[in-house]
Design a protein around this motif. Structure first.
Motif, PDB file in Angstrom:
ATOM      1  N   UNK A 186       0.963  -1.207  -0.025  1.00  0.00           N
ATOM      2  CA  UNK A 186      -0.045  -0.148   0.026  1.00  0.00           C
ATOM      3  C   UNK A 186       0.915   1.309   0.129  1.00  0.00           C
ATOM      4  N   UNK A 187       2.064   1.143   0.454  1.00  0.00           N
ATOM      5  CA  UNK A 187       2.864   2.567   0.745  1.00  0.00           C
ATOM      6  C   UNK A 187       3.011   2.767  -0.817  1.00  0.00           C
ATOM      7  N   UNK A 188       3.609   1.635  -1.583  1.00  0.00           N
ATOM      8  CA  UNK A 188       3.932   2.175  -2.899  1.00  0.00           C
ATOM      9  C   UNK A 188       2.662   2.376  -3.973  1.00  0.00           C
ATOM     10  N   UNK A 189       1.660   1.757  -3.534  1.00  0.00           N
ATOM     11  CA  UNK A 189       0.377   1.894  -4.770  1.00  0.00           C
ATOM     12  C   UNK A 189      -0.129   3.330  -4.343  1.00  0.00           C
ATOM     13  N   UNK A 190      -0.133   3.596  -2.847  1.00  0.00           N
ATOM     14  CA  UNK A 190      -0.790   4.931  -2.599  1.00  0.00           C
ATOM     15  C   UNK A 190      -0.037   6.042  -3.216  1.00  0.00           C
ATOM     16  N   UNK A 191       1.311   6.060  -3.202  1.00  0.00           N
ATOM     17  CA  UNK A 191       2.352   6.981  -3.866  1.00  0.00           C
ATOM     18  C   UNK A 191       1.896   7.310  -5.391  1.00  0.00           C
ATOM     19  N   UNK A 192       1.373   6.168  -6.177  1.00  0.00           N
ATOM     20  CA  UNK A 192       1.217   6.044  -7.512  1.00  0.00           C
ATOM     21  C   UNK A 192      -0.239   6.371  -7.735  1.00  0.00           C
ATOM     22  N   UNK A 193      -1.063   6.515  -6.703  1.00  0.00           N
ATOM     23  CA  UNK A 193      -2.277   6.624  -6.934  1.00  0.00           C
ATOM     24  C   UNK A 193      -3.161   5.425  -7.662  1.00  0.00           C
ATOM     25  N   UNK A 194      -2.590   4.092  -7.049  1.00  0.00           N
ATOM     26  CA  UNK A 194      -3.358   3.060  -7.804  1.00  0.00           C
ATOM     27  C   UNK A 194      -4.004   2.286  -6.522  1.00  0.00           C
ATOM     28  N   UNK A 195      -5.135   2.225  -6.893  1.00  0.00           N
ATOM     29  CA  UNK A 195      -6.213   1.407  -5.971  1.00  0.00           C
ATOM     30  C   UNK A 195      -5.739  -0.065  -5.546  1.00  0.00           C
ATOM     31  N   UNK A 196      -5.993  -0.346  -4.167  1.00  0.00           N
ATOM     32  CA  UNK A 196      -5.704  -1.710  -3.728  1.00  0.00           C
ATOM     33  C   UNK A 196      -6.954  -2.369  -3.069  1.00  0.00           C
ATOM     34  N   UNK A 197      -7.178  -3.342  -3.747  1.00  0.00           N
ATOM     35  CA  UNK A 197      -8.368  -4.241  -3.091  1.00  0.00           C
ATOM     36  C   UNK A 197      -7.645  -5.402  -2.300  1.00  0.00           C
ATOM     37  N   UNK A 198      -7.289  -5.439  -1.263  1.00  0.00           N
ATOM     38  CA  UNK A 198      -6.518  -6.483  -0.455  1.00  0.00           C
ATOM     39  C   UNK A 198      -7.542  -7.622  -0.159  1.00  0.00           C
ATOM     40  N   UNK A 199      -7.017  -8.842  -0.047  1.00  0.00           N
ATOM     41  CA  UNK A 199      -7.694  -9.907   0.674  1.00  0.00           C
ATOM     42  C   UNK A 199      -7.482 -10.212   2.144  1.00  0.00           C
ATOM     43  N   UNK A 200      -6.860  -9.389   2.727  1.00  0.00           N
ATOM     44  CA  UNK A 200      -6.820  -9.654   4.188  1.00  0.00           C
ATOM     45  C   UNK A 200      -8.137  -9.074   5.177  1.00  0.00           C
ATOM     46  N   UNK A 201      -8.149  -9.859   6.207  1.00  0.00           N
ATOM     47  CA  UNK A 201      -9.395  -9.277   6.837  1.00  0.00           C
ATOM     48  C   UNK A 201      -9.007  -8.441   8.245  1.00  0.00           C
ATOM     49  N   UNK A 202      -7.804  -7.995   8.041  1.00  0.00           N
ATOM     50  CA  UNK A 202      -7.350  -7.068   9.338  1.00  0.00           C
ATOM     51  C   UNK A 202      -7.585  -5.769   8.862  1.00  0.00           C
ATOM     52  N   UNK A 203      -8.549  -4.943   9.615  1.00  0.00           N
ATOM     53  CA  UNK A 203      -9.051  -3.446   9.314  1.00  0.00           C
ATOM     54  C   UNK A 203      -8.028  -2.696   9.725  1.00  0.00           C
ATOM     55  N   UNK A 204      -6.978  -2.980  10.371  1.00  0.00           N
ATOM     56  CA  UNK A 204      -6.007  -2.074  10.668  1.00  0.00           C
ATOM     57  C   UNK A 204      -5.209  -1.565   9.420  1.00  0.00           C
ATOM     58  N   UNK A 205      -5.017  -2.579   8.336  1.00  0.00           N
ATOM     59  CA  UNK A 205      -4.388  -1.737   7.166  1.00  0.00           C
ATOM     60  C   UNK A 205      -5.367  -1.278   6.291  1.00  0.00           C
ATOM     61  N   UNK A 206      -6.553  -0.998   6.661  1.00  0.00           N
ATOM     62  CA  UNK A 206      -7.695  -0.307   5.756  1.00  0.00           C
ATOM     63  C   UNK A 206      -7.581   1.143   5.754  1.00  0.00           C
ATOM     64  N   UNK A 207      -7.267   1.851   4.704  1.00  0.00           N
ATOM     65  CA  UNK A 207      -7.392   3.262   4.587  1.00  0.00           C
ATOM     66  C   UNK A 207      -7.847   3.654   3.268  1.00  0.00           C
ATOM     67  N   UNK A 208      -7.977   4.871   3.083  1.00  0.00           N
ATOM     68  CA  UNK A 208      -8.546   5.564   1.809  1.00  0.00           C
ATOM     69  C   UNK A 208      -7.839   4.755   0.431  1.00  0.00           C
ATOM     70  N   UNK A 209      -8.301   4.277  -0.386  1.00  0.00           N
ATOM     71  CA  UNK A 209      -7.537   3.866  -1.408  1.00  0.00           C
ATOM     72  C   UNK A 209      -7.083   2.231  -1.195  1.00  0.00           C
ATOM     73  N   UNK A 210      -7.197   1.720  -0.033  1.00  0.00           N
ATOM     74  CA  UNK A 210      -6.595   0.519   0.167  1.00  0.00           C
ATOM     75  C   UNK A 210      -7.800  -0.186   0.882  1.00  0.00           C
ATOM     76  N   UNK A 211      -8.463  -1.154   0.120  1.00  0.00           N
ATOM     77  CA  UNK A 211      -9.576  -1.806   0.816  1.00  0.00           C
ATOM     78  C   UNK A 211      -9.276  -3.080   1.480  1.00  0.00           C
TER      79      UNK A 211
END
Length: 481
Positions: A186-211
């Motif tokens: 997510x650190x790399x993707x956010x800097x590039x403006x690329x959305x991330x749809x992750x398969x994790x169920x840990x809401x601690x890594x959720x943020x705008x643009x990283x689902x």
């Protein structure tokens, strides 16, 4: 590793089974409830039950174990939920020879699929890759490119995979699976403006643009707890493991219980496998005080000596304790052997599942637990099992393996990306967060602006003959949240 650009059955002139099926089924796999272009009357069950000409070649491998039980909630702490049974066949496809934003990347809809394709979780990652490729076969247009990239399940692997994806022109990233890899990617993707749809169920890594698009345990508890209130259970307690998973659930419980109209009383933690587990549950059940109440009452009745007192004494035969508990619904998110041990101790210390509604998570969807006497009548939330059965059967016919339960996340997410790239041509944050949501193998789901996912779960109950749906999965979000 080459990236599969089109399904391996496509021939050189592009007139293939892939193209025919993609055009025919374009609107039926992941249905956007809010987009007029989608056919809302067609369901995923229609698609998975269809006979496909030119589908991937079926094999006859027979796995020794059944990996289809519900996901181990250890996903929150990056544990491996499914050791694979056997290596799945490698996907085929054309290689993208240049891993940069070349001219082709301007016209192709490139989506990266970040998974642990090496290391201890390799076989789980490869199964999820196959599920995503199955969605690509069903839905994607000719200009849709799926790019599987290995994360090795680590933070550094997530970073490196995201770099590779963005350099290859990815417009969206699906995955990674584990929270640690999600943080790195997510650190790399956010800097590039690329959305991330992750398969994790840990809401601690959720943020705008990283689902976080996994099966979130807090939402499962909310669904089951809401059902419990319709059965007259309003006084909630929780018995949680003393680890990151238990602490994360504890942090959400007050809001969850309040949201469904209940009240939250005692919340206790236990150390899994600890010698003190028995004493922890004994104290939680207030067993000694209730046992003392029974003895005191028997002494009173014996001292009275009347016929009525003798009848009352007779009724107390076989009773271990006297006095009500201060809760009538108990949240137990443990799974597997830990749940067996905890539930058996609860029964031993006279917390009766016939009087107290036990509430679990999707991790309870394990046939090995259904025969546990202490869990009879317990409830948990899960995706509708019928759609999963259709998907699972088709996956097995295609690849010769029973899929891991969470492989549907890869299928639904890849289908979502393909539909968005085809219908609107935009794989943007705005398109992903359509408030009306989408429908897939695991039912309705939607992604919020804060990076969370919301799902419509069915409520399942453990009964003497197995598990039964007692409240169906909702068809729209106004019935859920």
């Amino acid at each position: 590793m080459g990236f599969p650009k089109r399904h391996p059955l496509q021939n050189q002139d592009g007139n293939s089974a892939w193209c025919r099926v993609a055009r025919r089924t374009a609107s039926v796999v992941v249905l956007s409830l809010g987009l007029a272009a989608c056919n809302a009357t067609t369901s995923i069950t229609d698609l998975l039950g269809m006979q496909r000409d030119g589908a991937p070649v079926e094999t006859a491998n027979n796995p020794a174990n059944d990996p289809t039980r519900a996901p181990d909630q250890g996903l929150i702490t990056d544990a491996n939920p499914w050791p694979g049974d056997a290596a799945l066949p490698e996907g085929e496809g054309q290689e993208i020879l240049t891993l940069y934003n070349d001219e082709a990347a301007l016209n192709e809809k490139r989506v990266a699929l970040l998974l642990p394709l090496s290391g201890p979780n390799e076989e789980l990652g490869r199964a999820m890759r196959h599920a995503a490729e199955l969605a690509m076969f069903d839905v994607a247009g000719d200009d849709f490119v799926l790019m599987p990239i290995d994360t090795a399940g680590t933070y550094q692997g997530g970073q490196a995979a995201a770099h590779q994806a963005i350099n290859a022109g990815a417009k969206m990233i699906l995955g990674p699976l584990f929270a640690e890899s999600v943080s790195g990617a997510s650190e790399i993707a956010k800097a590039a403006g690329v959305p991330v749809i992750a398969f994790s169920n840990n809401q601690r890594v959720a943020e705008s643009g990283v689902w976080v698009n996994g099966f979130v345990p807090e939402d499962q508890i909310a669904r089951a707890a809401g059902y419990a209130t319709t059965q007259g259970k309003y006084r909630f307690a929780a018995l949680l493991p003393q680890n990151d998973y238990g602490r994360q659930i504890a942090g959400a419980l007050q809001g969850v219980v309040s949201r469904v109209g209940g009240s939250l009383g005692r919340v206790a933690f236990y150390a899994p496998g600890s010698e003190n587990l028995e004493q922890t549950i004994r104290d939680f059940a207030n067993y000694d005080a209730r046992r003392a109440n029974l003895r005191a009452r028997k002494r009173e009745l014996q001292a009275d000596g009347s016929a009525a007192s003798q009848r009352a004494l007779k009724r107390l035969e076989g009773v271990d304790t006297l006095g009500e508990l201060d809760f009538d619904a108990l949240i137990l998110p443990a799974t597997g052997g830990e749940l067996r041990q905890v539930s058996a101790l609860l029964a031993y210390f006279d917390v009766d599942g016939a009087q107290v509604q036990f509430i679990g998570t999707f991790g309870w969807n394990d046939p090995g637990l259904f025969s546990e006497p202490a869990l009879k009548g317990g409830i948990f939330a899960a995706p509708d099992p019928e759609n999963w059965k259709l998907f699972s059967d088709r996956f097995q016919r295609t690849f010769g393996e029973q899929p891991p339960r969470i492989s549907s996340l890869a299928y639904d997410s890849a289908a979502l990306a393909a539909v968005l790239s085809r219908d609107s041509g935009q794989m943007t944050n705005e398109a992903v967060t359509n408030p009306n949501g989408f429908v897939g193998v695991d039912g309705i789901f939607r992604l919020t602006a804060q990076g969370r996912s919301e799902r419509g779960y069915a409520v399942m109950q453990i009964q003497p003959d197995g598990v039964k749906v007692v409240a169906p999965a909702p068809a729209a979000f106004d019935q859920v949240f």
